[in-house]
Write an enzyme that holds these catalytic residues in place. Sequence first.
Site, mmCIF file in Angstrom:
data_model
loop_
_atom_site.group_PDB
_atom_site.id
_atom_site.type_symbol
_atom_site.label_atom_id
_atom_site.label_comp_id
_atom_site.label_asym_id
_atom_site.label_seq_id
_atom_site.Cartn_x
_atom_site.Cartn_y
_atom_site.Cartn_z
ATOM 1 N N ALA A 63 0.856 -1.179 0.000
ATOM 2 C CA ALA A 63 0.000 0.000 0.000
ATOM 3 C C ALA A 63 0.895 1.232 0.000
ATOM 4 O O ALA A 63 2.050 1.161 0.411
ATOM 5 C CB ALA A 63 -0.883 -0.019 1.238
ATOM 6 N N GLY A 102 0.790 -5.115 0.954
ATOM 7 C CA GLY A 102 -0.361 -5.129 0.057
ATOM 8 C C GLY A 102 -0.010 -5.693 -1.315
ATOM 9 O O GLY A 102 -0.869 -6.237 -2.012
ATOM 10 N N GLU A 105 -0.201 -9.307 -0.820
ATOM 11 C CA GLU A 105 -1.621 -9.626 -0.600
ATOM 12 C C GLU A 105 -2.365 -9.622 -1.930
ATOM 13 O O GLU A 105 -3.271 -10.413 -2.164
ATOM 14 C CB GLU A 105 -2.240 -8.615 0.372
ATOM 15 C CG GLU A 105 -1.682 -8.757 1.784
ATOM 16 C CD GLU A 105 -2.205 -7.705 2.728
ATOM 17 O OE1 GLU A 105 -1.864 -6.515 2.527
ATOM 18 O OE2 GLU A 105 -2.955 -8.058 3.659
ATOM 19 N N GLU A 125 4.445 -5.556 7.183
ATOM 20 C CA GLU A 125 3.659 -4.512 7.867
ATOM 21 C C GLU A 125 4.031 -4.353 9.332
ATOM 22 O O GLU A 125 3.962 -3.256 9.889
ATOM 23 C CB GLU A 125 2.159 -4.815 7.751
ATOM 24 C CG GLU A 125 1.557 -4.539 6.377
ATOM 25 C CD GLU A 125 1.680 -5.701 5.403
ATOM 26 O OE1 GLU A 125 2.493 -6.612 5.660
ATOM 27 O OE2 GLU A 125 0.972 -5.689 4.385
HETATM 28 C C1 3H9 Z 1 0.683 -2.223 3.451
HETATM 29 O O1 3H9 Z 1 0.883 -2.732 2.388
HETATM 30 C C2 3H9 Z 1 -0.609 -2.293 4.190
HETATM 31 C C3 3H9 Z 1 -1.549 -3.344 3.652
HETATM 32 O O2 3H9 Z 1 -1.294 -4.591 4.252
HETATM 33 C C4 3H9 Z 1 -2.984 -3.053 3.974
HETATM 34 C C5 3H9 Z 1 -3.609 -1.881 3.347
HETATM 35 C C6 3H9 Z 1 -5.076 -1.820 3.597
HETATM 36 N N1 3H9 Z 1 4.636 3.487 -0.014
HETATM 37 O O3 3H9 Z 1 13.365 1.915 0.198
HETATM 38 P P1 3H9 Z 1 13.744 2.667 -1.029
HETATM 39 C C7 3H9 Z 1 9.351 4.957 -1.377
HETATM 40 S S1 3H9 Z 1 1.879 -1.307 4.226
HETATM 41 C C8 3H9 Z 1 5.099 4.686 -0.321
HETATM 42 O O4 3H9 Z 1 14.769 3.710 -0.920
HETATM 43 P P2 3H9 Z 1 14.866 0.278 -2.167
HETATM 44 C C9 3H9 Z 1 10.451 5.303 -0.389
HETATM 45 O O5 3H9 Z 1 9.973 6.168 0.603
HETATM 46 C C10 3H9 Z 1 3.238 -1.344 3.105
HETATM 47 N N2 3H9 Z 1 6.380 4.940 -0.645
HETATM 48 O O6 3H9 Z 1 14.137 1.676 -2.228
HETATM 49 C C11 3H9 Z 1 11.473 5.942 -1.303
HETATM 50 O O7 3H9 Z 1 11.040 7.270 -1.567
HETATM 51 P P3 3H9 Z 1 12.111 8.409 -1.849
HETATM 52 C C12 3H9 Z 1 3.984 -2.634 3.183
HETATM 53 C C13 3H9 Z 1 7.209 3.915 -0.650
HETATM 54 O O8 3H9 Z 1 15.053 -0.151 -3.545
HETATM 55 C C14 3H9 Z 1 11.334 5.150 -2.594
HETATM 56 O O9 3H9 Z 1 10.042 4.543 -2.535
HETATM 57 N N3 3H9 Z 1 5.156 -2.540 2.361
HETATM 58 C C15 3H9 Z 1 6.793 2.628 -0.318
HETATM 59 O O10 3H9 Z 1 16.018 0.327 -1.230
HETATM 60 C C16 3H9 Z 1 12.369 4.080 -2.751
HETATM 61 O O11 3H9 Z 1 12.386 3.276 -1.592
HETATM 62 C C17 3H9 Z 1 6.352 -2.196 2.871
HETATM 63 O O12 3H9 Z 1 6.504 -1.984 4.054
HETATM 64 C C18 3H9 Z 1 5.440 2.420 0.005
HETATM 65 N N4 3H9 Z 1 4.950 1.208 0.324
HETATM 66 O O13 3H9 Z 1 13.823 -0.702 -1.457
HETATM 67 C C19 3H9 Z 1 7.498 -2.116 1.899
HETATM 68 N N5 3H9 Z 1 7.857 1.792 -0.391
HETATM 69 O O14 3H9 Z 1 12.898 7.962 -3.031
HETATM 70 C C20 3H9 Z 1 8.211 -0.815 2.064
HETATM 71 C C21 3H9 Z 1 8.904 2.548 -0.762
HETATM 72 O O15 3H9 Z 1 11.298 9.626 -2.035
HETATM 73 N N6 3H9 Z 1 9.235 -0.610 1.093
HETATM 74 N N7 3H9 Z 1 8.521 3.835 -0.917
HETATM 75 O O16 3H9 Z 1 12.949 8.461 -0.596
HETATM 76 C C22 3H9 Z 1 10.454 -1.234 1.135
HETATM 77 O O17 3H9 Z 1 10.705 -2.098 1.951
HETATM 78 C C23 3H9 Z 1 11.489 -0.795 0.146
HETATM 79 O O18 3H9 Z 1 11.139 0.481 -0.297
HETATM 80 C C24 3H9 Z 1 11.660 -1.697 -1.100
HETATM 81 C C25 3H9 Z 1 12.625 -1.009 -2.096
HETATM 82 C C26 3H9 Z 1 12.265 -3.040 -0.639
HETATM 83 C C27 3H9 Z 1 10.358 -1.938 -1.796
#
Ligand code: 3H9
Length: 681
Positions: A63, A102, A105, A125
Amino acid sequence: MSEVGTYEVIDGIGVITINSPPVNALGYNTRVALDEGFRKFGADDAVKAIVLACAGRTFFAGADISEFGQPPRAPDLRDVLDLIENTAKPVIAAIHGTALGGGYELALVCHHRIAVPSAKVGLPEVKLGLLPGAGGTQRLPRIVGIEAALDIITGGNPIGASQALSLGMIDALAQEGNLAADAVAFARTILAEGRPLVKVRDRQDKVEPARGKPEIYAGFMKKNAKAFRGFQAPVNIVKAIEAAAELPFDQGIVRERELFEDLMAGSQSGAQRNFFFAERQTTKIPDVPSDTPILPIKTVGVIGAGTMGGGITMNFLNAGIPVTLVEMTQEALDRGTGVIRRNYENTAKKGRMTQDQVEQRMALITPAITYDALADVDLVIEAVFEEMSVKKAVFGKLDAICKQGAILASNTSYLDLNEIAEATSRPQDVIGLHFFSPANVMRLLEVVRGAKTRKDIIATAMALAKTIGKVPVLAGVCHGFIANRVMTVRSLAADALVLRGPSPQEIDKAIFDYGFAVGPYQMMDIVGLDVIGRGATERTIRGDLVKLDRLGQKKNGGFYDYDENRNATPSPVAAKVIADLAADLGINAIGSLGADEIVAHLLYPVVNEAARVLEEGIALRASDIDVACLLGYNWPVFTGGPTYWADTVGLDKVVDGLRAMGHEPARLLVEKAAKGEKFNG
Ligand code: 3H9
């Protein structure tokens, strides 16, 4: 036509490709594109099956966290997922990069999941203080079983494709680089075989064995009591997973939603989400643009093979970067490399590394007992004795020996970097790289910017931190930089308070219950009273205890007494030492305090110092201070760090509290409180 979705039909298979950089988060535009694509292909009789893929570096990363707390915009993620799951033709998720939260999911509502070998899937999450709220707690157990789901969802770590395949989290592996074609071929096979549509929600076989067994959850909570202490999300996750075993799917989903909303409304998730973005902000430096050239760091020199130098060295070895390790004597060098080898061998014994890998890493070390060996390295980091004259002598030598353009870094934790830099003819090439002990474990790296440090060197240090798995925080020059400076104030506040009545154990308990792993006095006993505060000239409790040969856990007890198993009990000797010093200094007791008051006495001054650090421009932003305290001092993440926590307390309350305790509140803190502002946002 959607802004982020493309829809094409290949050989009767509808392929939906979403391209929403950087990580295909499931924000509004993405949801619209999915809704549009599935409606279109669902209604198109020429399309027999649907492949869902992403362009760019990853499948959906979850999400869109930045939308949390904003007014919802339709289509809702859960509605999009229902649409996909109820599509009357096979839907295949084609996964590369990371399918997270998400995003995974979403893959779970598809009828099949295929991934390239380098892909990872997971439900992280919990790290945001949340639970998977789009069906993950109900569907994952139906694939992997209750026990595995408990581990996966409360752990939150991504799982590699081959393990995911053996767990059933994905159904097939595609060839690396050939995902789209393999996914289409997979779809054609399914159609040719006439396989029935499988909805994960309808499966019961994996959850049935756990039905009516509350002991599973109680046992799991007990086993993880230490890791989960203070966190709300794991508690709700376990309840949601129990619902997957006990309730019909639709009721389980309702329960999941209640538990998700409960976490969303609580304070912990706000703190943990703030930290997620804070950690990613730290590399953004207003006057060092993101296109600043990065210098290649192919070889590193480390001076000092003690605890710090050894730990620093391991970071580079782990990243495959050769290190020339310099000590004064062959014995010290052998001792240092021996410790590094033992560390790796212990890791290998635990099965987290092979013996070959141990040898590969050790082979990257070039031991040396003269500085000449550093002539060609791209970066040198000194980790020698923390004394100005010693540091200056080292930098003088480096200036004479290192090649032009090499980065000369000091690991000093308190000293004036500018003074060190002036010991060279090239202060512009000098930077602070302040690692926290144990340096191979702690994720914080304070990058200290001297008055003359070149911008490309700063940019290089920030990038290098990522290469070695650290989170860099930029700090200006001052005594203690950020983390040590603000956290030292906590110890000073504790020492002032303990002389006024509250006992070391009351103080430790309040700090432990706040969420720290140990209180300040337990910590001092672990580290050793003779080590902390060495060289202090004024009379202190620590000094008086050392005079009695009470050095902490290692000798005769310290603030506590210890039995042979190192179980602590309050110490009457320490209590007397404290009371005597208080009497000698003429300090009046204030009687006993509640835990909240003790926390305020210790942590409001930390907030105050954080405000000063910000006011003086030592830290770029409040959230950098929080990152430094979280990653350098294990400040409990669910409170967000000193400035985020102060925001939740209310800055006016902090200002009033500081004044009542006799502290002068920082100008910035007073101003913000008066304007009703916060540190963050
Ligand atoms: C969820 O899904 C809830 C659901 O279960 C239910 C809903 C009802 N959203 O980390 P990076 C941005 S909760 C918005 O440097 P990498 C991040 O801020 C979500 N922005 O890259 C950054 O921005 P900026 C569960 C996001 O290659 C840019 O993307 N998911 C999100 O080192 C690059 O990120 C997670 O917790 C997001 N979800 O790593 C996964 N994700 O460039 C969270 C990233 O402006 N994400 N951004 O600074 C990660 O773990 C890592 O970002 C990922 C990439 C491994 C994907």
